[in-house]
Design a protein around this motif. Structure first.
Motif, PDB file in Angstrom:
ATOM      1  N   ALA A   1      10.784   5.658  -8.828  1.00  0.00           N
ATOM      2  CA  ALA A   1      12.075   5.361  -8.312  1.00  0.00           C
ATOM      3  C   ALA A   1      12.794   6.198  -7.184  1.00  0.00           C
ATOM      4  N   VAL A   2      12.713   7.432  -7.623  1.00  0.00           N
ATOM      5  CA  VAL A   2      13.267   8.313  -6.469  1.00  0.00           C
ATOM      6  C   VAL A   2      12.279   8.415  -5.236  1.00  0.00           C
ATOM      7  N   ALA A   3      10.908   8.254  -5.580  1.00  0.00           N
ATOM      8  CA  ALA A   3      10.027   8.399  -4.332  1.00  0.00           C
ATOM      9  C   ALA A   3      10.243   6.976  -3.565  1.00  0.00           C
TER      10      ALA A   3
ATOM     11  N   GLU B   1      13.303   7.862  -1.171  1.00  0.00           N
ATOM     12  CA  GLU B   1      13.084   8.871  -0.280  1.00  0.00           C
ATOM     13  C   GLU B   1      12.172   8.204   0.800  1.00  0.00           C
ATOM     14  N   THR B   2      11.303   7.132   0.445  1.00  0.00           N
ATOM     15  CA  THR B   2      10.385   6.566   1.437  1.00  0.00           C
ATOM     16  C   THR B   2      11.198   5.521   2.285  1.00  0.00           C
ATOM     17  N   PHE B   3      11.870   4.707   1.408  1.00  0.00           N
ATOM     18  CA  PHE B   3      12.493   3.557   2.036  1.00  0.00           C
ATOM     19  C   PHE B   3      14.063   3.520   2.266  1.00  0.00           C
ATOM     20  N   GLY B   4      14.585   4.550   1.990  1.00  0.00           N
ATOM     21  CA  GLY B   4      16.060   4.673   2.384  1.00  0.00           C
ATOM     22  C   GLY B   4      16.911   3.852   1.537  1.00  0.00           C
ATOM     23  N   ASP B   5      17.721   3.297   2.103  1.00  0.00           N
ATOM     24  CA  ASP B   5      18.826   2.427   1.420  1.00  0.00           C
ATOM     25  C   ASP B   5      18.468   1.087   1.096  1.00  0.00           C
TER      26      ASP B   5
ATOM     27  N   THR C   1       0.903  -0.982  -0.128  1.00  0.00           N
ATOM     28  CA  THR C   1      -0.067   0.127  -0.031  1.00  0.00           C
ATOM     29  C   THR C   1       0.859   1.376  -0.012  1.00  0.00           C
ATOM     30  N   THR C   2       1.941   1.211   0.709  1.00  0.00           N
ATOM     31  CA  THR C   2       2.715   2.149   0.849  1.00  0.00           C
ATOM     32  C   THR C   2       3.333   2.523  -0.358  1.00  0.00           C
ATOM     33  N   MET C   3       3.899   1.649  -1.371  1.00  0.00           N
ATOM     34  CA  MET C   3       4.408   1.658  -2.344  1.00  0.00           C
ATOM     35  C   MET C   3       3.556   2.242  -3.593  1.00  0.00           C
TER      36      MET C   3
END
Length: 312
Positions: free
Chosen positions: A282-284, A287-291, A266-268
């Motif tokens: 991909a940038v989002a 930013e959302t999931f870090g590394d 859902t977050t994706m």
């Protein structure tokens, strides 16, 4: 054996809120608006192996829900492995995630028998899918037919993975446990300690188990969204296209990452729904999931699922 729902209709006490304001034509006097009742959400719950019916309310996260259930049955919250909605069975399609329907009945599965198994990793893939309960317990959500784990009948869907080769993995997220298993060397033996949910004698399906009257908690057209931080919120049911897209993303998580997590899916979806191309998406994700590194093929497939939802 679990007791059925107490079906006698009772009037629940509702809290009220006083809203101040002025009415036209009232002169200098100020009159209060009518009392506005606040919605009180009450859910019924039982222990899946059998118990009386308890009531839980006023929670905004999975951790708080477990604490409320534990308080209702006078057990430790750490005894709860996971919860299912509207069935006492170990049904991985009914797991409590980030949303609970207003008419859902909650069954809590608690720790049962501990077991230790030795597994020979003859192939790269063990043939299992892992998820977690959101508060530190990873468990087996699916076992692939014909896979390595499928040949070991003491390992079952719903078993909590407590340790791998003596390393305690309690508190790990499911993707970390999956990574640990993937990194184990091929052609070697490893050991897992598991805890299966406590079971009762076989019970007949409960007629209308877990369906509350609409007057108690609402119309059933919304859900209560639980969050790791902040208060729970009421949400409308997602559109059919959105629901199918999120389910597709969850399938892709299993295919590429060996995990299933409807909240992650859902977050994706939310991260990509307003993006115009896969590069922005991909940038989002970064930013959302870090590394957390997602394969490029996975990102493109998820973007495709989001695009399908946008087109309805």
């Amino acid at each position: 054996m679990p007791l059925g729902l107490w079906r006698k209709k009772t009037k629940s006490k509702e809290t009220v809120r006083l809203v101040e304001g002025e009415q036209e034509g009232a002169g200098s006097r100020s009159l209060p608006d009518p009392l506005v009742p606040a919605r009180r959400l009450v859910f019924h719950t039982q222990l899946a192996h059998g118990s009386a019916t308890g009531r839980v309310e006023d929670f905004s996260s999975i951790r708080e829900l477990y604490a409320k259930i534990a308080g209702a049955f006078e057990i430790s919250p750490s005894e709860i492995l996971y919860c299912t909605l509207n069935t006492p069975k170990v049904d991985m399609g009914k797991l409590v995630g980030g949303h609970i329907g207003l008419e859902d009945f909650i069954f809590a599965h608690v720790k049962g028998i501990r077991k230790e198994v030795n597994v020979y990793k003859s192939e790269d893939s063990l043939g299992l899918t892992i998820t977690d309960n959101g508060v530190g317990y990873a468990f087996i959500k699916r076992i692939k037919d014909g896979g390595i784990i499928d040949s070991i009948k003491t390992i079952c869907v719903g078993d909590h993975i407590e340790s791998i080769n003596g390393e305690n993995v309690t508190g790990w997220r499911h993707y970390d446990v999956a990574k640990k298993l993937r990194e184990l060397k091929k052609e070697e033996l490893f050991t897992m300690k598991l805890i299966e949910p406590r079971k009762a004698f076989e019970i007949e399906p409960r007629s209308k188990a877990g369906r509350l009257s609409a007057g108690k908690v609402g119309t059933g057209r919304g859900t209560l969204r639980l969050r790791s931080e902040g208060p729970a919120t009421m949400e409308e049911e997602p559109s059919e296209a959105k629901a199918k897209a999120i389910e597709k993303v969850d399938d892709l998580l299993e295919l590429y990452m060996g995990i299933r997590d409807i909240d992650l899916a859902t977050t994706m979806f939310e991260a990509g729904k307003d993006k115009v191309n896969p590069d922005e998406f991909a940038v989002a994700l970064d930013e959302t999931f870090g590394d957390f590194a997602f394969p490029d093929e996975f990102v493109f497939d998820v973007w495709g699922a989001i695009g399908d939802a946008k087109r309805g």
